[in-house]
Enzyme design. Structure first.
Site, PDB file in Angstrom:
ATOM      1  CE  LYS A  75     -16.731 -10.322  14.700  1.00  0.00           C
ATOM      2  NZ  LYS A  75     -15.374  -9.731  14.223  1.00  0.00           N
ATOM      3  CB  SER A 150     -13.427 -10.896  17.642  1.00  0.00           C
ATOM      4  OG  SER A 150     -13.724  -9.917  16.520  1.00  0.00           O
ATOM      5  CB  SER A 174     -11.084  -9.445  14.513  1.00  0.00           C
ATOM      6  OG  SER A 174     -10.634  -9.119  15.613  1.00  0.00           O
TER       7      SER A 174
END
Lengths: 493, 481, 97
Positions: A75, A150, A174
């Site tokens: 990420k 997210s 997330s």
């Protein structure tokens, strides 16, 4: 696309080189990611370099590690040396961290190949991955739907077969929510189980890095590599036996593991829950009961306050954590500062460098620290204390809690605004674990009639990831969901 | 109308650690701007603070030396505001639960109560807490810029806050001097205002004597030495008194001491009362002193403080109070004295040489290192006592040692300062002088013994000051008999 | 309790963000809604003193007092101009210490 098992077998038997394998993943990304948008940066050169080095070591007969030659997507809020880390924000468009994050160091030591930095909500604020400053992300199962957020890019990357493993971060849900939306497995470890060194902070008392994969065993493998080694999570420190566990007749083995496991299901979860998701939730109940677990419905009224408390506390922390971004020492700076004084310059840098949602949360968080609203902030803190106490009591009574991951099915990208300002809804079932700091895992529970993934969530006491993996494996095998893959146009599986 | 002045002090002290509070950057003074920096103290993304154990240890020492009640659990906070010297946009400090509270320091001051013949005063300490320093800013006159140096950002500090007390400015300065001494002696900090390792802001208000209510408090900043602190307090006290006498009100504000003009002026805008808000520090879940690691810090014996050393010097080395006080005025000097004694000098000689000769050449207030090692000085003393050189020559040698750092023996050789002590050689000169001064010899024989002094003078002159006076005298006396 | 535009403007100032009036007005409404949701929630008085940490088992990370220069000075000031003597120049701050 190849599974970890297949990759490792291939390397071992010399059927193909690491470089060849990595090239094929890169090819797939090149061909299909335009439609999905999972990556902000694809590490073409670096990945191939790493692959070559691993091939050389293989040829010398060396052990290349538990993740040797396995591509991992990271990420883009986790720092990687020499590869930019943007947090999907203009503010960090050209930021290159001078050091790898601790988890990235661990990945490299374990022989993993960092294949790319994944797209996300800007600064991890969001539940749809709709606030990236770079490009939108689509759900590989249905390109008109959001992948969740997210960590949407990481979840999509795994679902689309761009990498067998990915790292995400979870502050209010997330990792788990996009895992649910994309039909993959995602773990939010116990707060503190994985080092945050190198994770770009959003809300530091909530932020947790965690593994994402297509199966529970793969997820566990990645977790073992990234977790802090001096802790006992009850989790195996040896590599889980992936090969054999998939060969066995699973039912018997898993049932043995589930005997007398006490599982709690909160009644409040059924309120406002999407119908189809509810069905999948209830089906899981049956599966666990049939496996010999002791399943019991109970009341967890604290759930209702979670999302609001989480939003207040995390926004207040975010306002502080993001104060360092002023464009002075690094990061976005306006092109023509003219005669602006210091304050006006940083005002301009911050206003232009941050997107709407980030500014919104910073403003809300700042309001929450103003004396006139102190009562709200204090109330949110009290709610958090209540939740920790409730959770302590809970795990005296249960080993695990079974909950849905998301109250809604993956929604339209076009409708994301509807949910953006109603985040309370989306975090409903996930924020409670961040408030308490306990671990929770989402795994694929099934599909809606229209083929959209629905996830199921298991939560446990601090440092009981082993129980989560065990219970999740059982459900995973009995549901068999992981065997299905999204069909991406022009795809040859 | 008699006024009294209420003074409260906010003191920041840099802890004597090698590295910063939350990262491994060096804390050495004088490095090139921005050389001692890293991602942590620059507030780069993805960095987290890791607490320096030694900072905690030194802070605890300070807490104990200042008689504070130590909080077994204390918490860290963020003080959030924007300023170019604050890389993270917040300073990590301690707010509600500081390291320790409720201490005090006694010190000698004219304005104090007489106690065993000396005037002792007493100031209470409200709290001491740990925090990190900000960077350093410069505002050049000629350009519309501010220059930033982050070397200081992240340096470990303790903040000491005193309880406001009605005292005279001189007493406040005496307190600071004693505080500095205690910090030096415990190794917590070298407290050099000129290097910024001790900084002090003053809160000052006046009221008519007998009034119960406190006057309006004014904060004074930009005080760069003890002298300036004294001047600023005196001036501000005057200013406030005059306002009250005229029936006007004192404004609650922050004022800046202008050293050049000798006045305080109101600070223009925000930094005086910088808008900030306090939040918990989630990256540092607190300081639990009950844990193993910190227990040893709480139990370790405190280093000898000045008062103790004074007494010990008087007893152990048989020094007078006056001598002991001068030698212990500064830990460096006290240690030096003991080094000289350790290397063989008699305590009284060491004291004598240091007080008379060394302090002629070296000023303790400069806080620079003494360029002559204790061992070398001990050597010099020995050479004089043995008669290898005269006391006078010894003085010159010391000057030279100071200048060049050469050893006493080398200097004596190079400059040919060795005293002549051989009887044979001296006898020759004595004989010569006696031969040339037969009248004086006759005078002596008539009983005017004083003339021996004149003869000695001649002998020393003939020997160009290099004769061992004792031996020369002996020989002269023999010959005169 | 409501959050009004004035509060938003004040927050914007404190957070060094520029918020135009229309946006301030919209945000004020939104934020007030969020707070309203909290109004409806009852809180039990918190029990014994908990630490603020998630699992209550965490302590501040500690390190030895060793000075180690950072290995990559280049990577620290990415493209930020420095004066000859090493200072970083920023636009003048309005007030001075």
């Amino acid at each position: 696309m190849m599974t970890i098992l297949e990759l490792q077998k291939g390397y071992r038997e010399g059927s193909f080189s690491v470089r060849q394998a990595v090239e094929s993943f890169l090819e797939r990304i090149k061909k299909l990611d335009q439609r999905i948008g999972a990556f902000i940066t694809v590490c073409y050169n670096e990945a191939l370099d790493q692959a070559e080095q691993l091939d050389q070591r293989l040829s010398r007969g060396e052990n290349i590690g538990p993740l040797g030659g396995i591509p991992v997507a990271v990420k883009d809020n986790i720092c990687t040396k020499n590869i930019r880390t943007t947090c999907a924000s203009r503010m960090l468009e050209n930021f290159v961290a001078p050091c790898d994050a601790r988890v990235v160091e661990n990945l490299k030591k374990a022989g993993a190949v960092i294949i790319g930095k994944t797209n996300m909500d800007e600064f991890a604020m969001g539940a749809a991955s709709g606030t990236s400053a770079y490009k939108k992300i689509a759900n590989p199962w249905n390109l008109s739907k959001v992948p969740g957020g997210s960590s949407g890019g990481s979840a999509a990357a795994v679902a689309a077969g761009f990498a067998p493993l990915a790292l995400g971060s979870d502050t209010g849900g997330s990792i788990r929510q996009p895992a649910s939306f994309c039909g993959v497995v995602g773990l939010k470890p116990t707060y503190g189980a994985v080092s945050r060194e190198g994770l770009i902070a959003f809300a530091p008392s909530f932020d947790t890095i965690g593994p994402m994969a297509s199966t529970v065993k793969d997820c566990e493998l990645l977790f073992n590599v990234i977790k802090e080694q001096n802790q006992s999570n009850g989790s195996d420190t040896e590599e889980p036996d992936i090969e054999n566990s998939h060969k066995n007749n699973c039912t018997g083995a898993f049932d043995a593991g589930m005997q007398n496991m006490r599982i709690g299901m909160p009644k409040e979860c059924l309120v406002g829950l999407d119908q189809e998701a509810a069905q999948i939730y209830l089906r899981a109940e049956k599966i666990y009961r049939d496996s010999g677990a002791r399943v019991e419905w109970f009341s967890l009224p604290e759930i209702d306050a979670c999302a609001s408390a989480y939003f207040i506390l995390s926004s207040a922390e975010a306002a502080s954590s993001l104060a360092r971004y002023d464009g002075i020492r690094y990061g976005f700076s306006i092109k023509d500062p003219q005669d602006l004084n210091f304050d006006d310059l940083i005002r301009s840098n911050r206003t232009e460098g941050f997107g709407d949602e980030v500014r919104r949360r910073i403003l809300f968080g700042t309001c929450m620290r103003m004396p006139e609203f102190a009562a709200y902030y204090e109330k949110a803190e009290k709610i958090r204390k209540n939740i920790k106490q409730a959770v302590n009591r809970l795990f005296g009574r249960f080993d695990l809690i079974l909950m849905p991951t998301s109250p809604v099915l993956p929604f339209d990208i076009k409708e994301k605004h509807k949910y953006l300002h109603n985040e309370n809804q989306l975090d409903k079932f996930t924020a409670i674990m961040n408030l308490a700091g306990i671990p929770a895992l989402s795994l694929p529970g099934g599909f809606s009639r229209t083929g959209l993934p629905v996830g199921l969530q298991l939560a446990g006491d601090y440092f009981t990831e082993d129980k989560l993996f065990r219970a999740a494996s059982c459900l995973e095998q009995k549901l068999g969901v992981y065997k299905k893959l999204p069909c991406l146009e022009g795809d040859q599986a | 109308m008699i006024f009294e002045t209420i003074i409260g002090l906010e003191i920041h002290i840099e802890l004597n650690t090698r590295s910063k509070m939350f990262c491994a950057c060096s804390t050495e003074f004088g490095a090139q701007p921005n050389a001692n920096t890293c991602p942590v103290c620059l507030g780069m993304p993805g960095t987290y603070p890791v607490l320096n154990k030694e900072a905690v240890r030194l802070a605890l020492r300070a807490a104990r030396a200042l008689n504070c009640r130590i909080n077994k659990v204390s918490c860290f906070n963020r003080k959030n505001y924007f300023y170019p010297d604050l890389p993270k946009g917040y300073q990590i400090t301690q707010f509600e639960l500081p390291l320790c509270e409720d201490g005090f320091l006694e010190f000698e001051s004219e304005a104090g109560n007489k106690k065993s013949g000396r005037a002792i005063n007493h100031i209470e300490i409200s709290r001491i807490h740990l925090e990190e320093d900000a960077g350093k800013l410069m505002h050049p006159e000629d350009q519309p810029v501010t220059l930033v140096d982050y070397n200081r950002a992240g340096v470990p500090l303790i903040e000491i806050v005193t309880r406001p007390k009605a005292i005279r400015p001189q007493a406040a300065v005496d307190f600071l001097k004693e505080l500095k001494s205690v910090m030096e002696y415990t190794g917590v900090s070298d407290c050099r205002m000129e290097q910024g390792s001790l900084r002090c802001d003053v809160n000052i208000s006046v009221r008519r004597k007998g009034e119960k209510e406190l006057g309006t408090k004014v904060e004074i900043k930009n005080l760069n030495s003890f002298k300036e602190i004294h001047k600023a307090m005196e001036w501000e006290m005057q200013r406030q008194q005059e306002l009250l006498l005229k029936g006007k009100k004192v404004m609650p504000e922050t004022r800046r001491w202008d050293q050049i003009r000798g006045v305080t002026i109101p600070m223009r805008t925000k930094n005086g009362s910088q808008q900030y808000y306090i939040t918990p520090e989630p990256d540092l879940p607190g300081l639990d002193l009950k844990s193993e690691i910190f227990r040893s810090y709480l139990e370790e014996p405190l280093p000898e403080l000045r008062a103790q050393k004074n007494r010990r010097f008087m007893e152990q080395y048989n020094l007078s109070r006056y001598e002991a006080e001068i030698l212990t005025q500064n830990k460096g000097l006290a240690d030096y004295y003991e080094t000289v004694v350790k290397h063989g000098a008699a305590p009284v000689d060491a004291s004598n040489w240091i007080l008379v000769e060394l302090l002629r050449l070296w000023n303790p207030a400069d806080n620079a290192e003494i360029p002559v090692s204790g061992k070398a000085l001990a050597q010099l003393i020995k050479l004089v006592n043995e008669g290898t050189i005269s006391r006078n020559a010894g003085k010159k040698v010391l000057d030279e040692m100071f200048e060049t750092g050469k050893s006493p023996r080398l200097i004596i050789e190079e400059k040919g300062l060795a005293q002549i002590s051989s009887r044979a050689e001296i006898e020759i000169i004595v004989d010569q002088v006696l031969k040339q001064n037969k009248d004086a010899v006759e005078e002596y024989k008539t009983g005017r013994t004083k003339v021996a002094g004149f003869l000695m003078g001649q002998i020393m002159k003939a020997g160009r000051g290099r004769l061992n006076p004792n031996v020369a005298r002996e020989i002269l006396e023999e010959k005169l008999k | 309790m409501k959050i009004d535009e004035k509060a938003i403007k004040q927050a914007a100032d404190m957070a060094r963000l520029i918020v135009p009036d229309e946006e301030a007005s919209a945000l004020a409404q939104e934020f007030s809604q969020i707070l309203k949701a909290l109004d409806d929630i009852n809180v039990n008085p918190a029990g014994e003193n908990d630490s603020d940490t998630a699992s209550g088992k965490l302590e501040s990370a500690l390190r030895e007092d060793e000075a180690k220069p950072f290995h990559d000075a280049e990577g620290l000031f990415q493209g930020i101009a420095r004066e000859k003597d090493g200072h970083i120049a920023v636009p003048r701050v309005l007030d001075q210490e």
